[in-house]
Write a protein that holds these residues in place. Sequence first.
Motif, PDB file in Angstrom:
ATOM      1  N   ARG A 176       0.949  -1.251  -0.080  1.00 38.21           N
ATOM      2  CA  ARG A 176      -0.015  -0.190   0.108  1.00 38.21           C
ATOM      3  C   ARG A 176       0.826   1.257  -0.018  1.00 38.21           C
ATOM      4  NH1 ARG A 176      -4.183   2.684   4.348  1.00 38.21           N
ATOM      5  NH2 ARG A 176      -5.811   3.321   2.812  1.00 38.21           N
ATOM      6  N   ALA A 177       0.727   2.196  -0.904  1.00 37.57           N
ATOM      7  CA  ALA A 177       1.579   3.248  -1.100  1.00 37.57           C
ATOM      8  C   ALA A 177       0.895   4.511  -0.908  1.00 37.57           C
ATOM      9  CB  ALA A 177       2.129   3.274  -2.618  1.00 37.57           C
ATOM     10  N   PHE A 178       1.541   5.548  -0.453  1.00 35.74           N
ATOM     11  CA  PHE A 178       1.094   6.892   0.101  1.00 35.74           C
ATOM     12  C   PHE A 178       1.701   7.876  -0.764  1.00 35.74           C
ATOM     13  CE2 PHE A 178       0.173   3.816   3.448  1.00 35.74           C
ATOM     14  CZ  PHE A 178      -0.894   4.212   4.084  1.00 35.74           C
ATOM     15  N   ASP A 179       1.107   8.823  -0.922  1.00 31.35           N
ATOM     16  CA  ASP A 179       1.636  10.135  -1.753  1.00 31.35           C
ATOM     17  C   ASP A 179       1.695  11.283  -0.813  1.00 31.35           C
ATOM     18  OD1 ASP A 179      -0.641  11.625  -1.727  1.00 31.35           O
ATOM     19  OD2 ASP A 179      -1.166  11.289  -3.830  1.00 31.35           O
ATOM     20  N   ASP A 180       2.481  12.338  -1.233  1.00 38.28           N
ATOM     21  CA  ASP A 180       3.076  13.396  -0.630  1.00 38.28           C
ATOM     22  C   ASP A 180       1.675  14.346  -0.163  1.00 38.28           C
ATOM     23  OD1 ASP A 180       2.747  14.213  -3.083  1.00 38.28           O
ATOM     24  OD2 ASP A 180       4.489  15.622  -3.112  1.00 38.28           O
ATOM     25  N   LYS A 181       0.474  14.035  -1.103  1.00 37.40           N
ATOM     26  CA  LYS A 181      -0.694  14.796  -0.576  1.00 37.40           C
ATOM     27  C   LYS A 181      -1.692  14.063   0.342  1.00 37.40           C
ATOM     28  CE  LYS A 181       0.536  17.611  -4.067  1.00 37.40           C
ATOM     29  NZ  LYS A 181       1.086  18.979  -3.746  1.00 37.40           N
ATOM     30  N   GLY A 182      -1.185  13.041   0.861  1.00 33.06           N
ATOM     31  CA  GLY A 182      -2.074  12.238   1.876  1.00 33.06           C
ATOM     32  C   GLY A 182      -2.911  11.028   1.424  1.00 33.06           C
ATOM     33  N   ASP A 183      -2.712  11.202   0.095  1.00 30.58           N
ATOM     34  CA  ASP A 183      -3.665   9.964  -0.521  1.00 30.58           C
ATOM     35  C   ASP A 183      -3.020   8.599  -0.460  1.00 30.58           C
ATOM     36  OD1 ASP A 183      -5.732  11.817  -1.289  1.00 30.58           O
ATOM     37  OD2 ASP A 183      -4.851  12.437  -3.096  1.00 30.58           O
TER      38      ASP A 183
END
Length: 440
Positions: free
Chosen positions: A406-413
């Motif tokens: 499960r990956a996360f991005d720098d926008k919190g998504d």
Amino acid sequence: MDKIGKTEISWDELRGITAENGATPQTLEALDRHISRRKFLGHTTAVAALAGFGVGVETLLQNVFGRGLIPSAWAADAEKKVIPGKPDMKVYNDRPINGEFAPHLLDDDVTPSQRHFVRNNGLVPDRATNKDPQGWSLTIDGEVNRPLKLTLDDLRKMPAVTLPLLIECGGNGRGNFEPSVRGNPWDRGAVGCSAWTGVRLRDVLKMAELKSSAVYTGHYGEDPGLGNAAPFSRGVPIDKAMEEHTIIAYKMNGKDLEPLNGYPVRLVVPGWIGSCSQKWLSRIWIRDQVHDASKMKGFSYRVPAYPVTPGSKPAESDMVIATSWVIKSMITSPIASTQLKPGERIKARGHAWAGDNKVSEVLLSVDYGTTWKRATLRQPANKYAWYGFEADLGQAKKGYHEIWARAFDDKGDAQPFRQPWNPRGYLGNVIHRVPILVGV
């Protein structure tokens, strides 16, 4: 049954024929649910043979398709499809050619040309098949002060860049939508991060001197359409066209482009859905409005502006153009159903990417999401290349297990646990789950 005898048949015609021959609503639903996702649909002679099994359309639909099966003869035929230059590609159809690669075959930081997926809407141009650049040119016209007509030599004389850039089909992950949707049932392998060499599109547009009225591009290629289909054409906003990583590419991994991947020249619009990256490029029309080709309208490469109920059909006016990809990851090792011995270390690695955004972290689990371990994240070679991740997940315990990423991005998504639904199955990014067997 005269219609069945046609050498080509559309989806709507096939469905109509089955209804005319007594198919019940339940079996028509089975037809939609199962046949629409099968790769042999692109093989029109197999589709046309639906009535040739000698048991009747209704019986065939109820006892075979109604159970989620396909005739074994069709399956065997599909398995025999081999596309030159693309060994190990899972082929969904061959007219037009569409196929992907299993995640474990996409482990490289830079995707080899022979393992880059193929997504075509039309036929491969003769020029590409023969690798004959003679007579090719690129026209830049529309809202410009200096219309251009550039040859391949003209492009090669301009300052060149070489960048590993990710291209991903807008429908990658469609096979994971429930309820299922029509179209190629891509799993996760309609994506690649090859090294592309070419000129920045913005350098060419500056040469053409954009007018203040320029707001959008319209792209056209040399690929012939199927039947009466309009030429495949999409476009992007001028801001994206002028972004430094958007390039007109003429090489792939240091060599001329592959015929199936756009020879002699293609666009690479990284981070956005792959249909923006026009193959076999021949014209860029600068528009004073949003490009309005058929593949920019209705439900084509468009998604609902808000979450919708799975299986519903929102109004066309509520659909918006799909642009940037969302946060996503893919486990490339171990291969699905790997067998380990109790006590062996479970080690996983893969790639993550986030469209226009940055990947902030990747979490991995081997206990169905009860606990998570943060993977070591390798930064990309440049923006729009994919990130690498790896982790040691401990000793293997006997039984059936799944590695979840499960990956996360720098926008919190973050990647969802269940795939949000849309009518065409675009932007699929549900968590990746890879089964492993330990001591069983």
